[in-house]
Design a protein around this motif. Structure first.
Motif: not given
Lengths: 169, 56
Positions: A84, A88-90, B20, B24
Motif C-alpha cells: 500500500a 496505492w495512489r501515488t 492517505y 489522494h
C-alpha cells in the motif's frame, strides 16, 4: 560505505559466531512474535486475540509458542502495508512529499513483528504536521479534528495497567 | 479487552488513513500535504518560464 565499515568493525570486535547467532535470534523472534501488551504491532494484536502466550507479565527468556495463524496474519499485514505504501495512489508525482515520508515511516511500525511503545514516538511529529494541515483541509469533514484529537489522546497516554517487569529496548 | 491493548496501533492507523486521504490526488478537499504546509507548494508542475513564475 559506512555500513560496510561498521560491519567489518563489528565482526572484528565480536567475531562471526555472534553475528550468526544474532541472525538466528532475529529469525526466532520473527517466527514467534511477542504477545506482551507493550507490543503494538499487528503481531501483538493477533497474539492477544488468540490468547497465545502471556500478555501482562514480561518474561525476557520466553516467547509465545509458534502459531501459524499469527505468523500468517503478520506476514499478510506486513505485505499489505508495504504494498500500500509503495503503490496505492501515488498520483504519478516524481517527487515524494512529506506525506509519503511519514507514510513510509509509519508503515514500519504496525507491519513489523515487534513494535514497542517507544517505537511509536514517530507519531509526535506526524501529529505536529497533521494538525495545521487537517485544519486547512479537513479530509473527513467536521469529524476530522475531533478524530485527530482522539487519536492523539489515545497515543499520548498509557492506558493499560500491567504487572510485568521493565521492558527491554 | 485484549484488543484494546493495541491502542497505539489503532491511533497510528487513524494517522495513516489521514495521510492517505491527504495524498489522494483526486480529492478536492485533501490535495497534497505540501500545499497545506506553511511555504508549501502545490502538486502542479513547476513554472518554467519567467511569465509563468510571475503569474504564480
Amino acid at each position: 560505505m559506512t555500513v560496510l565499515a561498521a560491519t567489518l568493525a563489528s565482526l572484528l570486535a565480536f567475531g562471526v559466531q555472534d553475528h550468526v547467532s544474532y541472525l538466528w535470534m532475529l529469525s526466532y523472534v520473527s517466527a514467534h512474535g511477542e504477545s506482551y501488551a507493550a507490543n503494538h504491532s499487528v503481531n501483538g494484536l493477533l497474539q492477544r486475540l488468540l490468547f497465545n502466550g502471556e500478555n501482562l507479565g514480561w518474561r525476557e527468556d520466553t516467547y509465545p509458542p509458534f502459531n501459524a495463524w499469527v505468523s500468517a496474519g503478520t506476514a499478510a499485514a506486513s505485505a499489505a502495508f508495504v504494498l500500500a505504501c509503495l503503490f496505492w495512489r501515488t498520483g504519478g508525482r516524481a517527487r515524494a512529499t512529506a506525506a509519503d515520508f511519514m507514510l513510509a515511516i509509519l508503515h514500519l511500525r504496525p507491519g513489523v513483528t515487534v513494535a514497542w511503545e517507544h517505537h511509536y514516538g514517530i507519531l509526535l511529529p506526524c501529529y505536529a504536521v497533521l494538525l495545521p494541515t487537517l485544519a486547512r483541509r479537513p479530509v473527513f469533514g467536521r469529524l476530522t479534528l475531533p478524530g485527530l484529537a482522539a487519536s492523539y489522546m489515545v497515543a499520548s497516554n498509557y492506558w493499560v495497567s500491567r504487572a510485568g517487569s521493565p521492558r527491554r529496548g | 479487552m485484549n484488543v484494546l491493548q493495541s491502542y497505539l496501533l489503532f491511533a497510528a492507523l487513524f494517522v495513516l488513513v489521514c495521510l492517505y486521504a491527504l495524498r489522494h490526488p483526486d480529492s478536492t478537499q485533501a490535495g497534497p500535504i505540501r500545499a497545506a504546509l506553511p511555504g508549501g507548494t502545490s502538486s502542479r508542475a513547476p513554472a518554467t518560464s519567467p511569465n509563468e513564475l510571475a503569474a504564480s
